[in-house]
Scaffold this active site. Structure first.
Site, PDB file in Angstrom:
ATOM      1  N   ARG A 156     -12.132  32.941   5.325  1.00  0.00           N
ATOM      2  CA  ARG A 156     -11.661  34.064   4.513  1.00  0.00           C
ATOM      3  C   ARG A 156     -12.538  34.132   3.253  1.00  0.00           C
ATOM      4  NH1 ARG A 156      -7.220  34.545   0.241  1.00  0.00           N
ATOM      5  NH2 ARG A 156      -7.267  36.763  -0.087  1.00  0.00           N
ATOM      6  N   TYR A 178       1.136  28.356  -4.187  1.00  0.00           N
ATOM      7  CA  TYR A 178       0.743  27.152  -4.922  1.00  0.00           C
ATOM      8  C   TYR A 178       1.957  26.387  -5.452  1.00  0.00           C
ATOM      9  CZ  TYR A 178      -3.965  28.845  -4.468  1.00  0.00           C
ATOM     10  OH  TYR A 178      -5.156  29.251  -3.928  1.00  0.00           O
ATOM     11  N   GLU A 191      -3.840  31.330   1.256  1.00  0.00           N
ATOM     12  CA  GLU A 191      -4.359  30.353   0.282  1.00  0.00           C
ATOM     13  C   GLU A 191      -3.278  29.310   0.045  1.00  0.00           C
ATOM     14  OE1 GLU A 191      -5.751  31.732  -3.556  1.00  0.00           O
ATOM     15  OE2 GLU A 191      -6.828  33.404  -2.627  1.00  0.00           O
ATOM     16  N   HIS A 251     -11.149  41.022  -4.514  1.00  0.00           N
ATOM     17  CA  HIS A 251     -10.670  39.777  -5.132  1.00  0.00           C
ATOM     18  C   HIS A 251     -11.182  39.791  -6.574  1.00  0.00           C
ATOM     19  CE1 HIS A 251      -9.293  35.438  -4.142  1.00  0.00           C
ATOM     20  NE2 HIS A 251      -9.430  35.504  -5.457  1.00  0.00           N
ATOM     21  N   GLU A 309      -3.861  39.199  -4.348  1.00  0.00           N
ATOM     22  CA  GLU A 309      -2.987  38.906  -5.491  1.00  0.00           C
ATOM     23  C   GLU A 309      -2.994  40.004  -6.550  1.00  0.00           C
ATOM     24  OE1 GLU A 309      -3.912  35.002  -6.984  1.00  0.00           O
ATOM     25  OE2 GLU A 309      -3.736  34.061  -5.035  1.00  0.00           O
ATOM     26  N   ASN A 365      -0.356  33.662  -0.558  1.00  0.00           N
ATOM     27  CA  ASN A 365      -1.075  32.628  -1.298  1.00  0.00           C
ATOM     28  C   ASN A 365      -0.023  31.840  -2.066  1.00  0.00           C
ATOM     29  OD1 ASN A 365      -3.238  34.081  -0.366  1.00  0.00           O
ATOM     30  ND2 ASN A 365      -3.984  34.716  -2.364  1.00  0.00           N
TER      31      ASN A 365
END
Ligand code: IFM
Length: 447
Positions: A76, A292, A359, A120, A165, A290
């Site tokens: 990606r 985290y 991600e 991005h 995002e 994504n």
């Protein structure tokens, strides 16, 4: 080692153009907001910029071989708008298209499937000068660029994401100013949300075709209330609204969350944009998540809002609470169960929609010692989050793939090169690549 994932589950790693490519002046690329921002004194923690980064522009063939050697079968990457349309609108730069064609062909030659993200964060600077994501025209220019790029590359790239995002683009870019273009526009950051989502809808409408899959990568996160008190629960509602529902609701249900518009005083403005919602809510082939960390919040002591630069317009002084979980170098608490929570939340909204983890990863202060990087903390982080994916898949959940962030250590935006997220260590002085222990673990896991 054997693992419980089905053969068709996609394993990959991700990067983004400005974070890895370098070569910012090569072959007709125009300036982006990140070139301007990174070269503005005081914006980046270590004073660095992406001029060279990982020199991926010249070393992509080696990097893709490295990815394939790790047993990963998908890459990606993102496409830099200012390489394709250097001024943001108008003349197309064939050398830009050529570069991504070579990159995609290198993937295919190594048995790696390319997954491209169209945006991005590297908005061409002339478009920011004309108002950036606060104006509707940027969404229309994004559609044009997306169509040009897809027309030029859809024979070699079959999997497309429009935005990465958009929360960051809107609230870090136009809310607290931590990211380019560094503006602090209060509740107007919500206009950026709308124009980003409109850009997504327009682009999707322009590029969707037979034989491809089309989605968007979001960064939703579970938002916990620090206590069960009504005030803390209200704080969690507010932040969940800004972080999650402001994106998921229009994309999946064709409406914005009324409470968020009310909190931010934007109800009237959004009423004038309603005609865009059907486009924004057009069916997706997948959502990329994504993930985290989760966030835990509490109500502020004083009144709910104060006029400061913030990612939380209308709820500026809602407090983020440290719950004592272990943290990565970013200060982000580690809670793998949060990945399950957020995937399940989205699945409840869209039960049949395929999901990917596009991600997931962690930063630690890695050191190269005697040719090796012993990144046990990252290995643990990966193992825990992959275990969550394995459980979900074994329960029949429509999770289709996992992309580690990141293939390489790279330019971590406002942190410069001071935060390393790679499976592969990069010595920025020599550009030498060294797979870390976590990469070797993953390679063995994929076996
Ligand atoms: O480096 C970023 C990436 O560009 C977007 N998602 C989060 C990563 C870590 O901060």
């Amino acid at each position: 080692m054997t693992n419980g994932f089905p053969r068709e589950f996609i394993w990959g790693a991700a990067t983004a153009s400005y974070q890895v490519e370098g070569a910012v002046a090569a072959d007709g690329r125009g300036p982006s907001i990140w070139d301007t921002f990174a070269h503005t004194p005081g914006r980046i923690a270590d004073g660095t910029n992406g001029d060279v980064a990982d020199d991926h522009y010249h070393r992509f063939a080696e990097d893709i071989r490295l990815l394939a050697d790790l047993g990963l079968q998908a890459y990606r990457f993102s496409i830099a708008w200012p390489r394709i349309v250097p001024a943001g609108s108008g003349a197309v730069n064939p050398a830009g298209l050529d570069f991504y064609r070579q990159l995609a062909e290198a993937c295919l030659a190594n048995g790696v499937t390319p997954y491209a993200t169209l945006y991005h964060w590297d908005l061409p600077q002339p478009l920011e000068d004309a108002g950036g994501w606060l104006v509707r025209d940027t969404a229309e220019r994004f559609r044009d660029y997306a169509a040009i790029t897809h027309d030029g590359l859809s024979d070699v790239i079959k999997h497309w994401m429009t935005l990465n995002e958009p929360w960051c683009s809107a609230f870090l870019g136009y809310g607290n100013g931590e990211h380019a273009p560094g503006r602090t526009e209060g509740a107007d950051a919500l206009k950026a949300v709308h124009h980003l989502l409109l850009g997504h809808g327009l682009a999707l409408d322009a590029i969707r075709s037979e034989g491809g899959t089309y989605g968007i990568a979001l960064n939703p996160a579970p938002i916990h209330a620090a206590t069960d008190s009504p005030a803390d629960r209200d704080a969690a509602r507010r932040i969940d609204g800004l972080r999650n529902r402001m994106f998921l609701d229009p994309l999946l249900s064709g409406r914005y969350p009324a409470d968020v518009l009310e909190d931010t005083g934007t109800t009237e403005w959004f009423a004038t944009q309603e005609r865009d919602l059907p486009l924004i809510a057009a069916p997706l082939d997948f959502i990329g998540v994504n993930y985290y960390c989760p966030t835990t919040v509490a109500a502020p002591e004083g009144p709910i809002s104060s006029p400061v630069a913030s990612t939380q317009p209308g709820s500026e002084n809602v407090v983020t609470v440290d719950t004592g979980l272990p943290k990565t170098q970013m200060g982000w608490p580690i809670e793998a169960a949060g990945l399950r929570d957020i995937l399940v939340t989205i699945n409840k909204m869209a039960p049949d929609l395929p999901l990917y983890v596009t991600e997931n990863g962690s930063a630690y202060p890695d050191e190269l010692v005697d040719g090796a990087v012993e990144d046990d903390d990252r290995l643990d982080y990966l193992r825990q989050h992959i275990a969550v994916c394995e459980d979900l898949v074994s329960e029949g959940f429509p999770l289709k793939g996992y992309f580690a962030w990141s293939l390489l250590d790279n330019y971590e935006w406002a942190w410069g090169y001071s935060r390393r997220f790679g499976l592969v260590y990069v010595d920025y002085a020599t550009q030498q690549r060294t797979p870390k222990k976590s990469a070797q673990w993953l390679q063995a896991f994929l076996g």
